[in-house]
Scaffold this motif. Structure first.
Motif, mmCIF file in Angstrom:
data_model
loop_
_atom_site.group_PDB
_atom_site.id
_atom_site.type_symbol
_atom_site.label_atom_id
_atom_site.label_comp_id
_atom_site.label_asym_id
_atom_site.label_seq_id
_atom_site.Cartn_x
_atom_site.Cartn_y
_atom_site.Cartn_z
ATOM 1 N N TYR A 30 -39.907 32.904 -9.445
ATOM 2 C CA TYR A 30 -41.105 32.150 -9.847
ATOM 3 C C TYR A 30 -41.723 32.685 -11.125
ATOM 4 O O TYR A 30 -42.303 31.910 -11.895
ATOM 5 N N ASP A 31 -41.601 33.971 -11.372
ATOM 6 C CA ASP A 31 -42.014 34.477 -12.680
ATOM 7 C C ASP A 31 -41.161 33.825 -13.773
ATOM 8 O O ASP A 31 -41.664 33.436 -14.837
ATOM 9 N N GLN A 32 -39.866 33.716 -13.508
ATOM 10 C CA GLN A 32 -38.974 33.083 -14.478
ATOM 11 C C GLN A 32 -39.287 31.607 -14.623
ATOM 12 O O GLN A 32 -39.269 31.053 -15.727
ATOM 13 N N LEU A 33 -39.613 30.941 -13.498
ATOM 14 C CA LEU A 33 -39.941 29.516 -13.550
ATOM 15 C C LEU A 33 -41.219 29.281 -14.346
ATOM 16 O O LEU A 33 -41.313 28.322 -15.113
ATOM 17 N N ALA A 34 -42.213 30.164 -14.175
ATOM 18 C CA ALA A 34 -43.444 30.040 -14.971
ATOM 19 C C ALA A 34 -43.115 30.153 -16.455
ATOM 20 O O ALA A 34 -43.672 29.430 -17.292
ATOM 21 N N ARG A 35 -42.216 31.055 -16.799
ATOM 22 C CA ARG A 35 -41.793 31.195 -18.189
ATOM 23 C C ARG A 35 -41.090 29.932 -18.676
ATOM 24 O O ARG A 35 -41.272 29.509 -19.823
ATOM 25 N N ARG A 36 -40.296 29.314 -17.830
ATOM 26 C CA ARG A 36 -39.610 28.073 -18.202
ATOM 27 C C ARG A 36 -40.622 26.965 -18.484
ATOM 28 O O ARG A 36 -40.460 26.174 -19.425
ATOM 29 N N LEU A 37 -41.662 26.906 -17.663
ATOM 30 C CA LEU A 37 -42.700 25.906 -17.892
ATOM 31 C C LEU A 37 -43.440 26.168 -19.202
ATOM 32 O O LEU A 37 -43.761 25.236 -19.945
ATOM 33 N N ALA A 38 -43.710 27.449 -19.485
ATOM 34 C CA ALA A 38 -44.374 27.788 -20.747
ATOM 35 C C ALA A 38 -43.489 27.436 -21.933
ATOM 36 O O ALA A 38 -43.959 26.935 -22.961
ATOM 37 N N GLN A 39 -42.205 27.683 -21.797
ATOM 38 C CA GLN A 39 -41.259 27.335 -22.862
ATOM 39 C C GLN A 39 -41.275 25.832 -23.118
ATOM 40 O O GLN A 39 -41.065 25.378 -24.252
ATOM 41 N N ALA A 40 -41.553 25.045 -22.078
ATOM 42 C CA ALA A 40 -41.606 23.590 -22.212
ATOM 43 C C ALA A 40 -42.951 23.097 -22.732
ATOM 44 O O ALA A 40 -43.134 21.892 -22.936
ATOM 45 N N GLY A 41 -43.919 24.022 -22.917
ATOM 46 C CA GLY A 41 -45.189 23.634 -23.523
ATOM 47 C C GLY A 41 -46.393 23.645 -22.610
ATOM 48 O O GLY A 41 -47.463 23.159 -22.996
ATOM 49 N N PHE A 42 -46.250 24.228 -21.399
ATOM 50 C CA PHE A 42 -47.339 24.228 -20.445
ATOM 51 C C PHE A 42 -47.813 25.654 -20.152
ATOM 52 O O PHE A 42 -47.027 26.602 -20.201
ATOM 53 N N VAL A 43 -49.094 25.789 -19.836
ATOM 54 C CA VAL A 43 -49.614 27.052 -19.322
ATOM 55 C C VAL A 43 -49.288 27.083 -17.832
ATOM 56 O O VAL A 43 -49.624 26.151 -17.103
ATOM 57 N N ALA A 44 -48.614 28.129 -17.362
ATOM 58 C CA ALA A 44 -48.210 28.190 -15.956
ATOM 59 C C ALA A 44 -48.702 29.474 -15.321
ATOM 60 O O ALA A 44 -48.595 30.551 -15.918
ATOM 61 N N VAL A 45 -49.230 29.358 -14.106
ATOM 62 C CA VAL A 45 -49.664 30.540 -13.369
ATOM 63 C C VAL A 45 -49.000 30.534 -12.002
ATOM 64 O O VAL A 45 -48.921 29.501 -11.344
ATOM 65 N N THR A 46 -48.452 31.690 -11.613
ATOM 66 C CA THR A 46 -47.808 31.836 -10.319
ATOM 67 C C THR A 46 -48.504 32.940 -9.544
ATOM 68 O O THR A 46 -48.301 34.123 -9.818
ATOM 69 N N PRO A 47 -49.383 32.601 -8.605
ATOM 70 C CA PRO A 47 -50.126 33.615 -7.866
ATOM 71 C C PRO A 47 -49.349 34.152 -6.667
ATOM 72 O O PRO A 47 -48.433 33.500 -6.154
ATOM 73 N N GLU A 48 -49.740 35.343 -6.236
ATOM 74 C CA GLU A 48 -49.191 35.919 -5.010
ATOM 75 C C GLU A 48 -50.180 35.664 -3.886
ATOM 76 O O GLU A 48 -51.140 36.406 -3.686
ATOM 77 N N TYR A 49 -49.972 34.579 -3.160
ATOM 78 C CA TYR A 49 -50.947 34.208 -2.138
ATOM 79 C C TYR A 49 -50.790 35.017 -0.857
ATOM 80 O O TYR A 49 -51.630 34.928 0.043
ATOM 81 N N PHE A 50 -49.742 35.833 -0.766
ATOM 82 C CA PHE A 50 -49.585 36.740 0.361
ATOM 83 C C PHE A 50 -50.248 38.096 0.097
ATOM 84 O O PHE A 50 -49.904 39.091 0.736
ATOM 85 N N PHE A 51 -51.198 38.140 -0.838
ATOM 86 C CA PHE A 51 -51.757 39.435 -1.216
ATOM 87 C C PHE A 51 -52.493 40.106 -0.060
ATOM 88 O O PHE A 51 -52.579 41.336 -0.011
ATOM 89 N N ARG A 52 -53.009 39.359 0.873
ATOM 90 C CA ARG A 52 -53.696 39.961 2.023
ATOM 91 C C ARG A 52 -52.700 40.510 3.037
ATOM 92 O O ARG A 52 -52.978 41.495 3.722
ATOM 93 N N GLU A 53 -51.556 39.846 3.168
ATOM 94 C CA GLU A 53 -50.572 40.224 4.185
ATOM 95 C C GLU A 53 -49.670 41.364 3.740
ATOM 96 O O GLU A 53 -48.953 41.943 4.562
ATOM 97 N N GLY A 54 -49.683 41.702 2.458
ATOM 98 C CA GLY A 54 -48.882 42.806 1.952
ATOM 99 C C GLY A 54 -47.479 42.386 1.556
ATOM 100 O O GLY A 54 -47.047 41.250 1.775
ATOM 101 N N SER A 55 -46.747 43.311 0.951
ATOM 102 C CA SER A 55 -45.398 43.029 0.465
ATOM 103 C C SER A 55 -44.405 43.004 1.622
ATOM 104 O O SER A 55 -44.673 43.526 2.710
#
Length: 257
Positions: free
Chosen positions: A57-82
């Motif tokens: 998903y980090d790579q996918l966000a970069r792909r979207l930026a390369q296509a001209g969009f601002v992309a954000v990929t959050p970690e929504y499991f931040f409360r549950e841990g890694s």
């Protein structure tokens, strides 16, 4: 499997990235934001699968930026841990601890945060995968201010919140783009067709594609060798996604900063 990793040798788009710190109801949610060459630009919230934020998903966000969009990929499991290990079993066990209603509120907060960024021109869309694809559909029913919704192999009959995407289809706001492989028994093609029927009956602008011979998580094939089974269809789905965003964002008024 969904998308825990990027295939070895896949190119990483050379775009600017920065950490994202997104305010939510009980703290802050971390993430990564990828930026296009030209800003302000439309924004896309990337809603990850059961593995949470991963190299894919980090790579996918970069792909979207390369296509001209601002992309954000959050970690929504931040409360549950890694995850203790990158296995489906560990991911599913962690997902059982996720409060699905609060998750929806977190993603809605992320949309608001993204729209308020100075790099944005006011237009925001979503893209979700697996259970994130389900969340993208639910957000299209919850909010009327999304310029575009993309769901990759979401679960139309998933009712871990108040109602499933099928049930809330009449409340959804288009345009909506969906992608499924016809071998995806988890999503169920009968459920996809019920979702399609609900959207059509409600007059919601939508475009749902089913790809023969493919199962769950097929977009990864677009990063593999061209001889990989499903490569052409995966690339077609990604091309359709970018074209859909361009059409949809072009219809959204630009907000002066």
């Amino acid at each position: 499997m969904c998308h825990p990793e990027v295939p070895a040798g896949a190119p990483i788009p050379d775009v600017r990235v920065t950490d994202a710190v997104i305010p939510v109801e009980d703290g802050t949610m971390p993430g990564l934001m990828a930026l296009p060459v030209r800003v302000p630009a439309p924004g896309v919230l990337v809603i990850n699968d059961v593995f949470g934020r991963s190299p894919f998903y980090d790579q996918l966000a970069r792909r979207l930026a390369q296509a001209g969009f601002v992309a954000v990929t959050p970690e929504y499991f931040f409360r549950e841990g890694s995850l203790p290990e990158p296995t489906r079993e560990a991911a599913m066990a962690r997902a059982k601890r996720l409060d699905f209603k609060r998750w929806g509120r977190d993603m809605s907060a992320a949309i608001d945060w993204l729209r308020g960024r100075p790099e944005l021109n006011g237009a925001v869309g979503t893209i979700g995968f697996c259970m994130g694809g389900t969340q993208a559909l639910l957000l299209a029913a919850r909010r009327d201010d999304l310029a575009a919704t993309v769901s990759y192999y979401g679960f139309p009959a998933d009712a871990r919140t108040d109602a499933s995407p099928i049930e809330v289809a009449p409340k959804m706001h288009g345009p909506i783009l969906g992608h499924w492989g016809d071998q995806d028994a988890g999503a169920g093609m009968d459920h996809v067709e019920k979702l399609r029927a609900g959207l059509e009956a409600a007059g919601v602008e939508h475009e749902l594609h089913i790809y023969p011979g493919l199962g769950h998580g097929f977009l990864k094939a677009s990063l593999e060798d061209p001889k990989t089974p499903g490569y052409d269809q995966a690339c077609t789905s990604w091309r359709r996604t970018l074209e859909f965003y361009r059409r949809s964002f072009a219809r959204t008024p630009v907000v002066a900063r």
